[in-house]
Design a protein around this motif. Structure first.
Motif, PDB file in Angstrom:
ATOM      1  N   TYR A   1       5.020 -22.122  89.629  1.00 20.36           N
ATOM      2  CA  TYR A   1       5.990 -22.064  88.541  1.00 20.36           C
ATOM      3  C   TYR A   1       5.950 -23.353  87.706  1.00 20.36           C
ATOM      4  CZ  TYR A   1       7.971 -18.187  91.234  1.00 20.36           C
ATOM      5  OH  TYR A   1       8.146 -17.010  91.920  1.00 20.36           O
ATOM      6  N   ALA A   2       6.369 -23.257  86.452  1.00 31.44           N
ATOM      7  CA  ALA A   2       6.433 -24.429  85.569  1.00 31.44           C
ATOM      8  C   ALA A   2       7.585 -25.329  86.008  1.00 31.44           C
ATOM      9  CB  ALA A   2       6.633 -23.981  84.123  1.00 31.44           C
ATOM     10  N   PRO A   3       7.310 -26.625  86.261  1.00 26.47           N
ATOM     11  CA  PRO A   3       8.380 -27.524  86.701  1.00 26.47           C
ATOM     12  C   PRO A   3       9.286 -27.974  85.564  1.00 26.47           C
ATOM     13  CG  PRO A   3       6.307 -28.705  86.514  1.00 26.47           C
ATOM     14  CD  PRO A   3       5.987 -27.262  86.271  1.00 26.47           C
ATOM     15  N   PHE A   4       8.837 -27.801  84.324  1.00 23.99           N
ATOM     16  CA  PHE A   4       9.639 -28.145  83.148  1.00 23.99           C
ATOM     17  C   PHE A   4       9.081 -27.367  81.955  1.00 23.99           C
ATOM     18  CE2 PHE A   4       6.511 -31.576  83.956  1.00 23.99           C
ATOM     19  CZ  PHE A   4       5.653 -31.371  82.875  1.00 23.99           C
ATOM     20  N   SER A   5       9.786 -27.374  80.854  1.00 23.01           N
ATOM     21  CA  SER A   5       9.317 -26.699  79.646  1.00 23.01           C
ATOM     22  C   SER A   5       8.256 -27.551  78.961  1.00 23.01           C
ATOM     23  CB  SER A   5      10.488 -26.452  78.690  1.00 23.01           C
ATOM     24  OG  SER A   5      11.446 -25.596  79.274  1.00 23.01           O
ATOM     25  N   GLY A   6       7.219 -26.888  78.459  1.00 19.83           N
ATOM     26  CA  GLY A   6       6.156 -27.648  77.814  1.00 19.83           C
ATOM     27  C   GLY A   6       4.999 -26.763  77.409  1.00 19.83           C
ATOM     28  N   TYR A   7       3.791 -27.322  77.489  1.00 12.21           N
ATOM     29  CA  TYR A   7       2.583 -26.622  77.048  1.00 12.21           C
ATOM     30  C   TYR A   7       1.478 -26.740  78.089  1.00 12.21           C
ATOM     31  CZ  TYR A   7       4.940 -26.653  72.560  1.00 12.21           C
ATOM     32  OH  TYR A   7       5.861 -26.468  71.560  1.00 12.21           O
TER      33      TYR A   7
ATOM     34  N   ALA B   1      -5.429 -26.132  99.090  1.00 13.91           N
ATOM     35  CA  ALA B   1      -4.081 -26.655  98.862  1.00 13.91           C
ATOM     36  C   ALA B   1      -4.175 -28.009  98.166  1.00 13.91           C
ATOM     37  CB  ALA B   1      -3.351 -26.804 100.190  1.00 13.91           C
ATOM     38  N   GLY B   2      -3.416 -28.174  97.101  1.00 12.15           N
ATOM     39  CA  GLY B   2      -3.399 -29.442  96.384  1.00 12.15           C
ATOM     40  C   GLY B   2      -4.445 -29.572  95.301  1.00 12.15           C
ATOM     41  N   MET B   3      -5.337 -28.602  95.158  1.00 15.02           N
ATOM     42  CA  MET B   3      -6.360 -28.677  94.104  1.00 15.02           C
ATOM     43  C   MET B   3      -5.734 -28.302  92.758  1.00 15.02           C
ATOM     44  SD  MET B   3      -9.734 -26.984  95.901  1.00 15.02           S
ATOM     45  CE  MET B   3     -10.670 -27.132  94.371  1.00 15.02           C
ATOM     46  N   PRO B   4      -5.867 -29.151  91.723  1.00 15.72           N
ATOM     47  CA  PRO B   4      -5.271 -28.844  90.416  1.00 15.72           C
ATOM     48  C   PRO B   4      -5.800 -27.528  89.857  1.00 15.72           C
ATOM     49  CG  PRO B   4      -5.950 -31.141  90.521  1.00 15.72           C
ATOM     50  CD  PRO B   4      -6.526 -30.474  91.738  1.00 15.72           C
ATOM     51  N   VAL B   5      -4.892 -26.694  89.415  1.00 15.04           N
ATOM     52  CA  VAL B   5      -5.236 -25.387  88.849  1.00 15.04           C
ATOM     53  C   VAL B   5      -4.955 -25.354  87.348  1.00 15.04           C
ATOM     54  CG1 VAL B   5      -4.674 -22.915  88.901  1.00 15.04           C
ATOM     55  CG2 VAL B   5      -4.824 -24.217  91.038  1.00 15.04           C
ATOM     56  N   LEU B   6      -3.868 -26.002  86.939  1.00 21.38           N
ATOM     57  CA  LEU B   6      -3.477 -26.069  85.536  1.00 21.38           C
ATOM     58  C   LEU B   6      -3.042 -27.486  85.204  1.00 21.38           C
ATOM     59  CD1 LEU B   6      -1.157 -22.916  85.486  1.00 21.38           C
ATOM     60  CD2 LEU B   6      -3.404 -23.040  84.388  1.00 21.38           C
ATOM     61  N   SER B   7      -3.301 -27.916  83.964  1.00 24.60           N
ATOM     62  CA  SER B   7      -2.745 -29.189  83.496  1.00 24.60           C
ATOM     63  C   SER B   7      -1.700 -28.867  82.448  1.00 24.60           C
ATOM     64  CB  SER B   7      -3.830 -30.094  82.924  1.00 24.60           C
ATOM     65  OG  SER B   7      -4.469 -29.503  81.816  1.00 24.60           O
ATOM     66  N   MET B   8      -0.614 -29.634  82.437  1.00 26.10           N
ATOM     67  CA  MET B   8       0.535 -29.301  81.611  1.00 26.10           C
ATOM     68  C   MET B   8       1.201 -30.562  81.088  1.00 26.10           C
ATOM     69  SD  MET B   8       3.873 -27.130  82.838  1.00 26.10           S
ATOM     70  CE  MET B   8       5.318 -27.003  81.767  1.00 26.10           C
ATOM     71  N   ILE B   9       1.756 -30.479  79.876  1.00 25.02           N
ATOM     72  CA  ILE B   9       2.544 -31.585  79.334  1.00 25.02           C
ATOM     73  C   ILE B   9       3.915 -31.064  78.931  1.00 25.02           C
ATOM     74  CG2 ILE B   9       0.530 -32.823  78.469  1.00 25.02           C
ATOM     75  CD1 ILE B   9       1.486 -31.908  75.642  1.00 25.02           C
ATOM     76  N   SER B  10       4.884 -31.956  78.862  1.00 24.00           N
ATOM     77  CA  SER B  10       6.231 -31.576  78.470  1.00 24.00           C
ATOM     78  C   SER B  10       6.317 -31.475  76.952  1.00 24.00           C
ATOM     79  CB  SER B  10       7.236 -32.617  78.975  1.00 24.00           C
ATOM     80  OG  SER B  10       6.997 -33.862  78.343  1.00 24.00           O
TER      81      SER B  10
END
Length: 267
Positions: A155-161, A175-184
């Motif tokens: 789930y998204a931890p905050f609103s962003g892109y 487990a722990g491998m980055p799947v998506l990168s996200m910014i606020s």
């Protein structure tokens, strides 16, 4: 993961302090200052290189390993806090939970029977203790397996892109491998390196502003966030400021602020 932020080649940070004080310092020191005294009734400006970056820039990963069944977002997508972003195939975790739940229900029923007997003096303290301990163990195991099933959903931890999808459906991840990168989507931050001489006088700074080369006629106000109390290897202190939301550039209102935007920052 490589951190994404805006490197602003034309940034200047202007620190405002009183000119009268500058005049006094000029009398006592012969060294050349990088600030410019405009006049006795105007303010002094200092300029420093800096960069702009997202307030929050993170990599998202599952807490358990598995095969990705679906990714619900694309690069550049705007998302809300709590939105489902991706899922792992939950089959193995569901089977594990179902087995544990059956065991849990059986042990729980037996433990409650023994504890009821003990309450009526129908069994020994040792038997009661064993029942209580067994129930605690199976309860912890049941909750753990239930959590693992829940961890198959990201789930998204905050609103962003969403900046980038690093994996696609049907790929296996640990487990722990980055799947998506996200910014606020909150106001970006401006970061500069402050020399020691100016760090000492930081309490005198009373205004922070910036301009962008792509908006040469506009001036944008900044708000001081913090200044690190410890210098880096070059004896520079990191100062963080935030673009005030009400007057930030239009292209910084969303994911468009990924890219290079030369700017001049004034304090």
């Amino acid at each position: 993961m490589k951190r994404i932020y805006l490197i602003l080649t034309g940034i200047s940070l202007i620190l405002l302090s009183s000119c009268a004080q500058r005049a006094q310092e000029a009398k006592g020191h012969q060294t050349v200052k990088i600030d410019t005294v405009v006049s006795a009734d105007k303010q002094t400006f200092l300029q420093f290189p800096g960069k702009v970056k997202a307030a929050q820039d993170i990599s998202l990963a599952f807490r358990v390993s598995g095969t990705i069944s679906k990714i619900h977002v694309k690069d550049g997508a705007r998302v809300q806090e709590g939105q489902l972003l991706a899922e792992l195939d939950p089959t193995d975790y569901q089977v594990q939970l179902d087995a544990t739940e059956a065991e849990y229900q059986q042990i729980k029923a037996e433990a409650e029977r023994v504890m009821a007997l003990y309450k009526d003096n129908g069994t020994t303290p040792s038997a009661n203790d064993k029942a209580v301990y067994g129930l605690k163990q199976i309860t912890a195991k049941y909750r753990h397996h239930k959590d693992q099933l829940g961890y198959t959903r990201l789930y998204a931890p905050f609103s962003g892109y969403i900046q980038k999808r690093l994996f696609e459906a049907h790929e296996t991840v640990g487990a722990g491998m980055p799947v998506l990168s996200m910014i606020s989507n909150s106001a970006p931050e401006v970061e500069i390196n402050l020399p020691a001489a100016e760090y000492i006088r930081r309490e005198q700074f009373d205004r922070y502003r910036c301009t962008f080369d792509i908006y040469p006629e506009q001036t944008y106000e900044l708000k001081l966030i913090s200044v690190t109390p410890k210098a880096n290897a070059n004896q520079l202190y990191t100062m963080r400021l935030q673009l005030i939301t009400d007057n930030r550039p239009r292209s910084f209102s969303g994911h468009e602020h990924h890219g290079y935007h030369p700017l001049r920052t004034m304090i």
